[in-house]
Scaffold this active site. Structure first.
Site, PDB file in Angstrom:
ATOM      1  N   ASP A 123       0.657  -1.138   0.124  1.00 26.66           N
ATOM      2  CA  ASP A 123       0.102  -0.014   0.091  1.00 26.66           C
ATOM      3  C   ASP A 123       0.833   1.303  -0.004  1.00 26.66           C
ATOM      4  N   CYS A 177     -18.217 -15.376  -6.124  1.00 27.05           N
ATOM      5  CA  CYS A 177     -19.206 -14.634  -5.681  1.00 27.05           C
ATOM      6  C   CYS A 177     -20.811 -14.860  -6.016  1.00 27.05           C
ATOM      7  N   CYS A 183     -22.728  -7.341  -0.336  1.00 28.37           N
ATOM      8  CA  CYS A 183     -21.985  -6.127  -0.140  1.00 28.37           C
ATOM      9  C   CYS A 183     -22.591  -4.521  -0.439  1.00 28.37           C
ATOM     10  N   CYS A 187     -23.871  -1.470   1.634  1.00 24.05           N
ATOM     11  CA  CYS A 187     -22.932  -0.343   1.559  1.00 24.05           C
ATOM     12  C   CYS A 187     -23.768   0.885   1.806  1.00 24.05           C
ATOM     13  N   CYS A 232     -18.485  -3.580   3.765  1.00 24.62           N
ATOM     14  CA  CYS A 232     -18.920  -4.362   2.812  1.00 24.62           C
ATOM     15  C   CYS A 232     -18.038  -5.813   2.850  1.00 24.62           C
ATOM     16  N   CYS A 236     -19.897 -10.071   4.126  1.00 23.26           N
ATOM     17  CA  CYS A 236     -19.373 -11.080   3.038  1.00 23.26           C
ATOM     18  C   CYS A 236     -19.475 -12.435   3.740  1.00 23.26           C
TER      19      CYS A 236
HETATM   20  C1  B12 Z   1      -6.849   3.830  -3.488  1.00 21.33           C
HETATM   21  C2  B12 Z   1      -7.253   2.845  -2.560  1.00 21.33           C
HETATM   22  C3  B12 Z   1      -8.444   2.861  -1.634  1.00 21.33           C
HETATM   23  C4  B12 Z   1      -9.464   4.296  -1.968  1.00 21.33           C
HETATM   24  C5  B12 Z   1     -10.468   3.581  -3.151  1.00 21.33           C
HETATM   25  C6  B12 Z   1     -11.135   2.135  -2.921  1.00 21.33           C
HETATM   26  C7  B12 Z   1     -11.154   1.350  -4.050  1.00 21.33           C
HETATM   27  N1  B12 Z   1     -11.738   0.304  -4.094  1.00 21.33           N
HETATM   28  O1  B12 Z   1     -10.391   1.494  -5.313  1.00 21.33           O
HETATM   29  C8  B12 Z   1     -10.192   4.074  -0.720  1.00 21.33           C
HETATM   30  C9  B12 Z   1      -9.626   5.029   0.217  1.00 21.33           C
HETATM   31  C10 B12 Z   1     -11.554   4.374  -0.599  1.00 21.33           C
HETATM   32  C11 B12 Z   1     -10.102   2.659  -0.040  1.00 21.33           C
HETATM   33  C12 B12 Z   1     -10.760   2.101   0.866  1.00 21.33           C
HETATM   34  C13 B12 Z   1     -10.273   0.824   1.387  1.00 21.33           C
HETATM   35  N2  B12 Z   1      -9.218   0.096   1.285  1.00 21.33           N
HETATM   36 CO1  B12 Z   1      -7.920   0.654  -0.014  1.00 21.33          CO
HETATM   37  N3  B12 Z   1      -6.504   0.721  -1.378  1.00 21.33           N
HETATM   38  C14 B12 Z   1      -6.337   1.675  -2.330  1.00 21.33           C
HETATM   39  C15 B12 Z   1      -5.131   1.502  -3.325  1.00 21.33           C
HETATM   40  C16 B12 Z   1      -4.086   2.350  -2.827  1.00 21.33           C
HETATM   41  C17 B12 Z   1      -5.691   1.649  -4.713  1.00 21.33           C
HETATM   42  C18 B12 Z   1      -6.774   0.934  -5.130  1.00 21.33           C
HETATM   43  C19 B12 Z   1      -7.126   1.396  -6.708  1.00 21.33           C
HETATM   44  O2  B12 Z   1      -6.202   1.683  -7.382  1.00 21.33           O
HETATM   45  N4  B12 Z   1      -8.218   1.485  -6.987  1.00 21.33           N
HETATM   46  C20 B12 Z   1      -8.921   1.767  -8.120  1.00 21.33           C
HETATM   47  C21 B12 Z   1      -9.339   0.425  -8.684  1.00 21.33           C
HETATM   48  C22 B12 Z   1     -10.174   0.515 -10.197  1.00 21.33           C
HETATM   49  O3  B12 Z   1      -8.155  -0.167  -8.946  1.00 21.33           O
HETATM   50  P1  B12 Z   1      -7.977  -1.568  -8.230  1.00 21.33           P
HETATM   51  O4  B12 Z   1      -8.524  -1.974  -6.995  1.00 21.33           O
HETATM   52  O5  B12 Z   1      -6.527  -1.981  -8.301  1.00 21.33           O
HETATM   53  O6  B12 Z   1      -8.723  -2.538  -9.270  1.00 21.33           O
HETATM   54  C23 B12 Z   1      -7.922  -3.558 -10.098  1.00 21.33           C
HETATM   55  C24 B12 Z   1      -8.616  -4.979  -9.935  1.00 21.33           C
HETATM   56  O7  B12 Z   1      -9.985  -4.633  -9.317  1.00 21.33           O
HETATM   57  C25 B12 Z   1      -8.661  -5.532 -11.404  1.00 21.33           C
HETATM   58  N5  B12 Z   1      -9.832  -6.299 -11.379  1.00 21.33           N
HETATM   59  C26 B12 Z   1     -11.079  -5.928 -11.482  1.00 21.33           C
HETATM   60  N6  B12 Z   1     -11.864  -7.100 -11.924  1.00 21.33           N
HETATM   61  C27 B12 Z   1     -10.725  -8.256 -11.899  1.00 21.33           C
HETATM   62  C28 B12 Z   1     -11.129  -9.618 -12.141  1.00 21.33           C
HETATM   63  C29 B12 Z   1      -9.901 -10.331 -12.442  1.00 21.33           C
HETATM   64  C30 B12 Z   1      -9.982 -11.666 -12.868  1.00 21.33           C
HETATM   65  C31 B12 Z   1      -8.633  -9.616 -12.246  1.00 21.33           C
HETATM   66  C32 B12 Z   1      -7.171 -10.490 -12.416  1.00 21.33           C
HETATM   67  C33 B12 Z   1      -8.418  -8.283 -12.102  1.00 21.33           C
HETATM   68  C34 B12 Z   1      -9.533  -7.630 -11.729  1.00 21.33           C
HETATM   69  O8  B12 Z   1      -8.387  -4.434 -12.241  1.00 21.33           O
HETATM   70  C35 B12 Z   1      -8.462  -3.326 -11.620  1.00 21.33           C
HETATM   71  C36 B12 Z   1      -7.170  -2.700 -12.277  1.00 21.33           C
HETATM   72  O9  B12 Z   1      -5.939  -3.250 -12.232  1.00 21.33           O
HETATM   73  C37 B12 Z   1      -4.661   0.025  -2.777  1.00 21.33           C
HETATM   74  C38 B12 Z   1      -3.325  -0.681  -2.795  1.00 21.33           C
HETATM   75  C39 B12 Z   1      -2.760  -0.592  -4.028  1.00 21.33           C
HETATM   76  N7  B12 Z   1      -1.831  -0.207  -4.418  1.00 21.33           N
HETATM   77  O10 B12 Z   1      -3.294  -1.223  -5.029  1.00 21.33           O
HETATM   78  C40 B12 Z   1      -5.476  -0.182  -1.310  1.00 21.33           C
HETATM   79  C41 B12 Z   1      -6.360  -1.523  -0.959  1.00 21.33           C
HETATM   80  C42 B12 Z   1      -6.926  -2.055  -2.257  1.00 21.33           C
HETATM   81  N8  B12 Z   1      -7.287  -1.121  -0.007  1.00 21.33           N
HETATM   82  C43 B12 Z   1      -7.339  -2.128   1.054  1.00 21.33           C
HETATM   83  C44 B12 Z   1      -8.269  -1.969   2.171  1.00 21.33           C
HETATM   84  C45 B12 Z   1      -7.904  -2.851   3.075  1.00 21.33           C
HETATM   85  C46 B12 Z   1      -9.138  -0.924   2.028  1.00 21.33           C
HETATM   86  C47 B12 Z   1     -10.208  -0.987   3.074  1.00 21.33           C
HETATM   87  C48 B12 Z   1     -11.129  -2.370   3.335  1.00 21.33           C
HETATM   88  C49 B12 Z   1      -9.981  -0.186   4.318  1.00 21.33           C
HETATM   89  C50 B12 Z   1     -11.095   0.036   5.302  1.00 21.33           C
HETATM   90  N9  B12 Z   1     -11.489  -0.732   6.112  1.00 21.33           N
HETATM   91  O11 B12 Z   1     -11.696   1.145   5.599  1.00 21.33           O
HETATM   92  C51 B12 Z   1     -11.355   0.022   2.051  1.00 21.33           C
HETATM   93  C52 B12 Z   1     -12.269  -0.939   1.278  1.00 21.33           C
HETATM   94  C53 B12 Z   1     -13.081  -0.118   0.321  1.00 21.33           C
HETATM   95  C54 B12 Z   1     -13.411  -1.042  -0.741  1.00 21.33           C
HETATM   96  N10 B12 Z   1     -14.520  -1.674  -0.902  1.00 21.33           N
HETATM   97  O12 B12 Z   1     -12.677  -1.069  -1.845  1.00 21.33           O
HETATM   98  C55 B12 Z   1      -6.431  -3.295   0.706  1.00 21.33           C
HETATM   99  C56 B12 Z   1      -7.131  -4.505   0.261  1.00 21.33           C
HETATM  100  C57 B12 Z   1      -6.951  -5.619   0.798  1.00 21.33           C
HETATM  101  C58 B12 Z   1      -7.764  -6.756  -0.081  1.00 21.33           C
HETATM  102  N11 B12 Z   1      -8.030  -8.063   0.594  1.00 21.33           N
HETATM  103  O13 B12 Z   1      -8.122  -6.669  -1.137  1.00 21.33           O
HETATM  104  C59 B12 Z   1      -5.290  -2.546  -0.348  1.00 21.33           C
HETATM  105  C60 B12 Z   1      -4.919  -3.675  -1.292  1.00 21.33           C
HETATM  106  C61 B12 Z   1      -4.188  -2.235   0.613  1.00 21.33           C
HETATM  107  C62 B12 Z   1      -3.113  -3.215   1.013  1.00 21.33           C
HETATM  108  N12 B12 Z   1      -2.093  -3.229   0.511  1.00 21.33           N
HETATM  109  O14 B12 Z   1      -3.414  -4.070   1.874  1.00 21.33           O
HETATM  110  N13 B12 Z   1      -8.807   2.019  -0.750  1.00 21.33           N
HETATM  111  S1  SF4 Z   2     -20.728 -10.204  -0.065  1.00 21.73           S
HETATM  112 FE1  SF4 Z   2     -18.813 -11.191  -0.774  1.00 21.73          FE
HETATM  113  S2  SF4 Z   2     -19.489 -12.927  -1.827  1.00 21.73           S
HETATM  114 FE2  SF4 Z   2     -21.196 -11.626  -1.830  1.00 21.73          FE
HETATM  115  S3  SF4 Z   2     -21.111 -10.505  -3.737  1.00 21.73           S
HETATM  116 FE3  SF4 Z   2     -20.102  -9.298  -2.140  1.00 21.73          FE
HETATM  117  S4  SF4 Z   2     -17.836 -10.057  -2.145  1.00 21.73           S
HETATM  118 FE4  SF4 Z   2     -18.897 -11.515  -3.234  1.00 21.73          FE
HETATM  119  S1  SF4 Z   3     -16.021   0.588   2.742  1.00 16.92           S
HETATM  120 FE1  SF4 Z   3     -17.452  -0.591   1.712  1.00 16.92          FE
HETATM  121  S2  SF4 Z   3     -19.410  -0.288   2.731  1.00 16.92           S
HETATM  122 FE2  SF4 Z   3     -18.029   1.138   3.539  1.00 16.92          FE
HETATM  123  S3  SF4 Z   3     -18.659   2.876   2.365  1.00 16.92           S
HETATM  124 FE3  SF4 Z   3     -16.915   2.187   1.447  1.00 16.92          FE
HETATM  125  S4  SF4 Z   3     -17.632   0.454  -0.123  1.00 16.92           S
HETATM  126 FE4  SF4 Z   3     -19.388   1.111   1.190  1.00 16.92          FE
END
Ligand code: B12
Ligand code: SF4
Ligand code: SF4
Length: 304
Positions: A123, A177, A183, A187, A232, A236
């Site tokens: 991260d 899923c 989820c 939300c 969310c 799950c």
């Molecule tokens: C910016 C960021 C945020 C932002 C934006 C959230 C978001 N969902 O994008 C905010 C601040 C809101 C946030 C919140 C959270 N985050 Co955050 N966040 C990040 C960060 C820095 C970048 C994510 C990003 O680029 N998002 C934009 C989307 C479009 O990109 P992406 O997530 O990489 O998506 C890729 C995949 O989805 C992929 N994809 C989609 N479908 C499929 C299908 C297949 C088959 C494949 C192969 C790929 C694929 O394609 C996309 C492009 O490459 C990452 C760390 C990192 N460097 O990756 C941590 C990270 C994703 N966060 C993390 C966490 C824990 C959280 C929270 C749970 C924290 C909390 N409890 O408050 C929440 C969860 C929110 C949610 N539901 O996503 C963890 C996730 C761990 C995990 N098990 O997945 C990460 C990985 C940090 C870490 N190193 O641990 N986060």
């Molecule tokens: S709650 Fe978990 S199993 Fe259900 S759609 Fe969301 S990520 Fe998938």
């Molecule tokens: S962490 Fe998940 S449930 Fe909470 S506001 Fe963001 S997307 Fe919605």
């Protein structure tokens, strides 16, 4: 390079990592990230726009990169409540950035022994950690956008090691899923669509990353969330405890934090904030943002 892979797997287990997979570095990520940014879903996280070229081309992060090693590190699954409100489970203990950076430095040394040059992140750098974790066969991207592992769920950090070594890679697993949409339905701000989260609506963004005051409609949905949001993940079915996992005691909530009341937080002096939150990931947001979050708690109905 089978020997290097076996060595790194052994070393990672010794350091407490729960999973390891390898993905090819030059995989095509498609247009999901670009479209997400173009739609403005990154809110005011301008650094995400700057990172885009490197996110799409790991060669810009480490010239000569061949493989990306993805790792998982478990964080506590039990909820993290203070007297005032809920903290996201991952943030209740010590800062994982530092904890994991030290462990990743050890793994870097192991790979240097085999002639590799590495860059390591958790991260903390321009790496699409979820994309590469899914590609490395560690789990699938759920509708909540998180990496989900069968048997272990989504409560884990991801860490990445970019290496110039060509290591044997893993196979992605199918998405499980099914017809579940819990989820998306749970939300509180309807931030989830098609496995992506719109940061402009996400309570995690507003209570951690945002640089401007929370809009009123979002604040009304804040409920008892003091820092981050786990809703969310809580709903799950894959997060119902299945396997026993090792939880690093450094990641558990210290007693002084658990006792803080809303009033203490909303009026917290800078010196107290530094004393209580040094070493915690919460320190990063600063005392003003924490006070703002605490004030939001007192204005909204508990919802967790
Ligand atoms: C910016 C960021 C945020 C932002 C934006 C959230 C978001 N969902 O994008 C905010 C601040 C809101 C946030 C919140 C959270 N985050 Co955050 N966040 C990040 C960060 C820095 C970048 C994510 C990003 O680029 N998002 C934009 C989307 C479009 O990109 P992406 O997530 O990489 O998506 C890729 C995949 O989805 C992929 N994809 C989609 N479908 C499929 C299908 C297949 C088959 C494949 C192969 C790929 C694929 O394609 C996309 C492009 O490459 C990452 C760390 C990192 N460097 O990756 C941590 C990270 C994703 N966060 C993390 C966490 C824990 C959280 C929270 C749970 C924290 C909390 N409890 O408050 C929440 C969860 C929110 C949610 N539901 O996503 C963890 C996730 C761990 C995990 N098990 O997945 C990460 C990985 C940090 C870490 N190193 O641990 N986060
Ligand atoms: S709650 Fe978990 S199993 Fe259900 S759609 Fe969301 S990520 Fe998938
Ligand atoms: S962490 Fe998940 S449930 Fe909470 S506001 Fe963001 S997307 Fe919605």
């Amino acid at each position: 390079m089978l020997e290097a892979r076996q060595a790194i797997e052994y070393a990672a287990r010794q350091l407490g990592f729960s999973g390891l997979g390898v993905a090819p570095a030059h995989a095509n990520q498609g247009t999901i990230l670009e479209n997400w940014l173009a739609a403005g879903k990154h809110a005011d996280m301008q650094w995400m726009e700057r990172h885009l070229p490197a996110r799409l081309d790991p060669e810009l992060v480490l010239p000569g990169v061949r493989s990306i090693i993805m790792l998982t590190y478990e964080y506590p699954r039990t909820d993290a409540r203070t007297a005032a409100g809920a903290i996201a489970r991952y943030a209740q203990g010590q800062d994982y950035h530092k904890l994991l950076a030290d462990k990743l430095a050890d793994l870097d040394e192991t790979l240097q022994w085999y002639g590799g040059t590495q860059r390591c992140f958790s991260d903390s750098g321009p790496v699409s950690e979820r994309f590469f974790a899914a590609l490395a066969g560690l789990g699938w991207i759920g509708r909540n956008g998180l990496l989900i592992r069968p048997g272990k769920g989504s409560y884990c950090f991801l860490a990445s090691i970019l290496t110039t070594l060509e290591l044997p890679t893993d196979t992605p697993m199918p998405n499980r899923c099914g017809n579940c949409h819990r989820c998306e339905q749970a939300c509180p701000t309807a931030a989830l669509h098609n496995g992506c989260c719109d940061a402009r609506k996400c309570l995690s963004f507003w209570t951690i990353e945002a640089k401007s005051p929370t809009p009123q409609d979002i604040q009304q949905a804040q409920g008892n969330r003091l820092y981050g949001c786990d809703t969310c993940q809580e709903v799950c079915p894959w997060n119902r405890p299945q396997e026993e996992v090792y939880i690093d005691p450094h990641l558990l909530m210290p007693a002084p934090l658990a006792k803080l009341s809303t009033q203490q937080l909303a009026q917290m002096p800078e010196a107290d904030f530094q004393a209580i939150f040094t070493g915690s990931p919460i320190r990063r947001i600063g005392v003003a943002h924490l006070r703002h979050n605490a004030a939001g708690l007192s204005q909204s109905e508990p919802s967790l």
